[in-house]
Design a protein around this motif. Structure first.
Motif, PDB file in Angstrom:
ATOM      1  N   ASP A  27      15.903  -4.870  -5.242  1.00 34.64           N
ATOM      2  CA  ASP A  27      14.710  -4.403  -5.948  1.00 34.64           C
ATOM      3  C   ASP A  27      13.685  -3.899  -4.914  1.00 34.64           C
ATOM      4  O   ASP A  27      12.951  -4.672  -4.317  1.00 34.64           O
ATOM      5  CB  ASP A  27      14.136  -5.587  -6.759  1.00 34.64           C
ATOM      6  N   GLN A  29      10.927  -2.180  -5.205  1.00 35.87           N
ATOM      7  CA  GLN A  29       9.510  -2.379  -5.541  1.00 35.87           C
ATOM      8  C   GLN A  29       9.075  -3.792  -5.152  1.00 35.87           C
ATOM      9  O   GLN A  29       8.018  -4.004  -4.556  1.00 35.87           O
ATOM     10  CB  GLN A  29       9.292  -2.157  -7.050  1.00 35.87           C
ATOM     11  N   ARG A  32       8.673  -4.033  -1.442  1.00 31.58           N
ATOM     12  CA  ARG A  32       7.432  -3.387  -0.995  1.00 31.58           C
ATOM     13  C   ARG A  32       6.235  -4.298  -1.269  1.00 31.58           C
ATOM     14  O   ARG A  32       5.380  -4.498  -0.404  1.00 31.58           O
ATOM     15  CB  ARG A  32       7.241  -2.055  -1.732  1.00 31.58           C
ATOM     16  N   ASN A  33       6.165  -4.872  -2.487  1.00 31.94           N
ATOM     17  CA  ASN A  33       5.044  -5.761  -2.844  1.00 31.94           C
ATOM     18  C   ASN A  33       4.976  -6.947  -1.874  1.00 31.94           C
ATOM     19  O   ASN A  33       3.903  -7.321  -1.398  1.00 31.94           O
ATOM     20  CB  ASN A  33       5.202  -6.304  -4.267  1.00 31.94           C
ATOM     21  N   ASN A 168       2.438  -5.894  -8.508  1.00 30.02           N
ATOM     22  CA  ASN A 168       1.341  -5.087  -7.971  1.00 30.02           C
ATOM     23  C   ASN A 168       0.288  -4.873  -9.061  1.00 30.02           C
ATOM     24  O   ASN A 168       0.441  -5.323 -10.202  1.00 30.02           O
ATOM     25  CB  ASN A 168       1.855  -3.780  -7.360  1.00 30.02           C
ATOM     26  N   GLU A 171       1.283  -3.267 -12.420  1.00 34.42           N
ATOM     27  CA  GLU A 171       2.111  -4.170 -13.239  1.00 34.42           C
ATOM     28  C   GLU A 171       1.226  -5.229 -13.911  1.00 34.42           C
ATOM     29  O   GLU A 171       1.439  -5.589 -15.077  1.00 34.42           O
ATOM     30  CB  GLU A 171       3.180  -4.849 -12.364  1.00 34.42           C
TER      31      GLU A 171
END
Ligand code: SF4
Length: 484
Positions: A27, A29, A32-33, A168, A171
Motif C-alpha cells: 500500500d 499511500q 507515504r503517510n 492523511n 482521508e
C-alpha cells in the motif's frame, strides 16, 4: 474487530506478521503517510533531546526507578491502594482483561449511564473495553482526536501516540463528512477546520456524560495519585466533568514518589511529542468534595504482567512508558505500519510486549519476535533503556516458529567451526552458482529457502573462496587464523 474478553484480545482472524505486513507494504499511500509522519517526529525529537545536558543520566535514572519499583511491587501497590482509599477513592484488582471489563461495566451500570467519554488509554485497548461495553449496551466515545478518527472510521489504531498515523488529512476529512451529521457542508482538509469540527462534535458529549474512563501514565504510591499527560485538553474534560471517573491502570505504572515522577515528566514529553513539557498534565488523588468527580475508581490490571515480571530478560518490557520513540525509528514499522502487529501495541515494543502478555499461541504472537531486523535503533532511543533486541532474541528462542531458524543456525555453527567443513561448503556453493544464480544474483530458491528469496535477492557465491584464491596464487597458507 477484537474478541471482547480474554487475557488480551488478539484481533480476530489476524494472520502472522509477515502475511499482514505483505499487504501493508504493497500500500504505497500508507507507506507515504508513515514515512512522512515518522520522519517529522524523529527530527523534532532529536532536537528536543539535544537541548538537555545529560539525557543519558536522566535515562539511567528512569531505568533504575522503574527496575526498583518493579522489583518491589508488593510494597508499592498496597501503599498506592491504601492512599487511594484514604483519599476517598476505590481500588479494584483485575487479574485479566475479562475481569477488568466486567468491573468497569458493572460500575458504569451502577452509575445508570449508557454513554461514557474516554481519554486515550492503551490499557483499555488492551482489554477490548469498548467492545465489552458495547455488548452491555453502553457506548464509549473516544475523545482524543486521533482515537476519534479511528473510531468513526471503524478502524484500528496503528501507532501508540498517533493512532491515526496511517491516515492523511483528506482521508480524515472524508471520514468526518461520512460520519458526523454535525460536520459543516464545505469541510476542508485543513488542520484547523478538522480540529474545529471534532471539537464541536465532542463538546456536547463532554457536557452530557456522567461517566469518564481513563488510563494513567503514572500512579504515585505515596499519595494514591494518578497522572495523565496529554496534548489536546480532552483528557482534562473527561477527568474533571463527569460525576464518576474510572481509571484502568496497569500494575507496572506505579512509581514510589513525586520525586520519581519528576524524572518521567522530563523524559516522556521530549521522547514522545518532542515537547519540553506536556500541554496538559492532570493529577488527581481520590475524590474531593465540590471539585471534580465524586465517585473515583481505579482498576489495577495485571493481565499477564506478573508472568512477564517472572521472566528475568523479558521483564524489562514493563519499564515502557509508551512514548513511541521506538516505533518512529524502526525500519520495519515504517514499512509495515502498525496494523500488521495485531495488537494495540505496535512496533518494536509491541513485538516484545504482546507475546509476553498474551503468550505465543496465535500465528501473529508467534511471529512477532521475528518482526525485527535487530538493528538496535529502538534500544538507542528508548528513554528507559529497554534492550528490545535482547528481548527479541530471548523470545525467539522459545517461539514455536523458531525451529527452522534453529536448524539453520545449528548447521551454520557446524560448518563454521570446522575449516574442513567450511572449505567443502564453499566449494559446493561455488559449484552451485551456475544452477542457482543468474547474472551474478540469486533471485529464486526452492522451498523453504524461497521464504528468503521471495522478498530479497543475494549475490551469487564467488567462483572460488579467498582461501582457495590465496593457495592458488601464493601457495598453501602455513597457518591461517582457522588453523589451515
Ligand atoms: S519501549 Fe521505550 S521507546 Fe518504545 S514506547 Fe516504550 S519507552 Fe518508548
Amino acid at each position: 474487530m477484537t474478541a471482547p474478553t480474554g487475557s488480551m484480545p488478539t484481533y480476530l482472524g489476524m494472520p502472522s506478521f509477515p502475511e499482514a505486513a505483505k499487504a501493508a507494504v504493497a500500500d504505497s499511500q500508507l507507506r507515504r503517510n508513515l514515512t512522512h509522519a515518522t520522519t517529522t517526529i524523529r527530527v523534532k525529537r532529536a532536537r528536543a533531546i539535544g537541548e538537555l545536558d545529560d539525557w543519558p543520566g536522566l535515562r539511567e535514572a528512569a531505568r533504575a526507578i522503574k527496575d526498583h519499583t518493579l522489583a518491589h511491587l508488593d510494597t508499592y501497590l498496597p501503599r498506592f491502594e491504601e492512599n487511594v482509599v484514604k483519599a476517598g477513592g476505590h481500588v479494584h484488582w483485575a487479574r485479566d482483561a475479562a475481569e477488568a471489563n466486567a468491573i468497569v461495566t458493572g460500575l458504569v451500570k451502577a452509575a445508570n449511564a449508557d454513554t461514557v467519554v474516554k481519554v486515550k488509554s492503551m490499557a483499555t485497548q488492551e482489554t477490548g473495553l469498548n467492545e465489552a461495553l458495547e455488548l452491555a449496551g453502553i457506548s464509549a466515545v473516544e475523545t482524543d482526536l486521533a482515537e476519534l478518527i479511528v473510531q468513526l472510521g471503524h478502524d484500528r489504531p496503528s501507532h501508540i501516540l498517533v493512532p491515526a498515523i496511517h491516515k492523511n488529512r483528506s482521508e480524515i476529512r472524508d471520514i468526518f463528512r461520512a460520519t458526523m451529521p454535525d460536520a459543516p457542508g464545505g469541510l476542508t482538509d485543513s488542520p484547523p477546520d478538522l480540529a474545529a469540527t471534532a471539537r464541536a462534535h465532542l463538546r456536547q458529549r463532554f457536557l452530557r456524560a456522567s461517566v469518564g474512563i481513563s488510563g494513567a501514565n503514572f500512579a504515585i504510591a505515596d499519595t494514591g495519585s494518578l497522572v495523565v499527560v496529554e496534548s489536546e485538553g480532552n483528557g482534562r474534560m473527561c477527568l474533571t466533568l463527569p460525576q464518576t471517573l474510572i481509571s484502568v491502570v496497569g500494575i507496572e505504572k506505579v512509581l514510589p514518589s513525586w520525586r520519581d515522577l519528576e524524572v518521567f515528566l522530563a523524559l516522556l514529553p521530549r521522547s514522545s511529542t518532542a515537547e519540553r513539557m506536556n500541554p496538559y498534565t492532570t493529577i488527581w488523588s481520590g475524590a474531593t468534595p465540590g471539585d471534580g468527580p465524586r465517585d473515583v475508581h481505579v482498576v489495577l490490571l495485571d493481565n499477564g504482567r506478573t508472568a512477564t515480571l517472572a521472566d528475568h530478560t523479558g521483564r524489562q518490557a514493563l519499564r515502557c512508558i509508551r512514548c513511541s520513540a521506538c516505533l518512529n525509528v524502526c525500519p520495519v514499522y515504517e514499512r509495515a505500519g502498525g496494523h500488521a502487529y495485531g495488537s494495540p501495541y505496535p512496533g518494536p515494543i509491541g513485538a516484545i510486549i504482546s507475546p509476553q502478555l498474551r503468550g505465543e499461541g496465535s500465528p501473529v504472537d508467534a511471529s512477532l519476535p521475528f518482526a525485527s531486523s535487530l538493528c538496535g535503533a529502538c534500544y538507542e532511543v528508548c528513554p528507559v533503556a529497554i534492550n528490545i533486541p535482547e528481548v527479541l532474541v530471548h523470545l525467539r528462542a522459545t517461539a514455536p516458529k523458531h525451529y527452522p531458524e534453529r536448524a539453520v543456525f545449528s548447521l551454520s555453527a557446524a560448518i563454521l567451526s570446522s575449516p574442513r567443513r567450511l572449505a567443502a561448503a564453499q566449494k559446493a556453493a561455488a559449484a552451485s552458482r551456475k544452477i542457482i544464480a543468474r547474472k551474478g544474483r540469486i533471485r529464486r530458491l526452492p522451498p523453504p529457502l524461497s521464504a528468503w528469496t521471495e522478498t530479497r535477492d543475494a549475490p551469487a557465491p564467488p567462483p572460488e573462496s579467498f582461501r582457495a584464491w590465496w593457495s592458488r596464487t601464493r601457495g598453501p597458507a602455513e597457518a591461517g587464523p582457522a588453523g589451515e
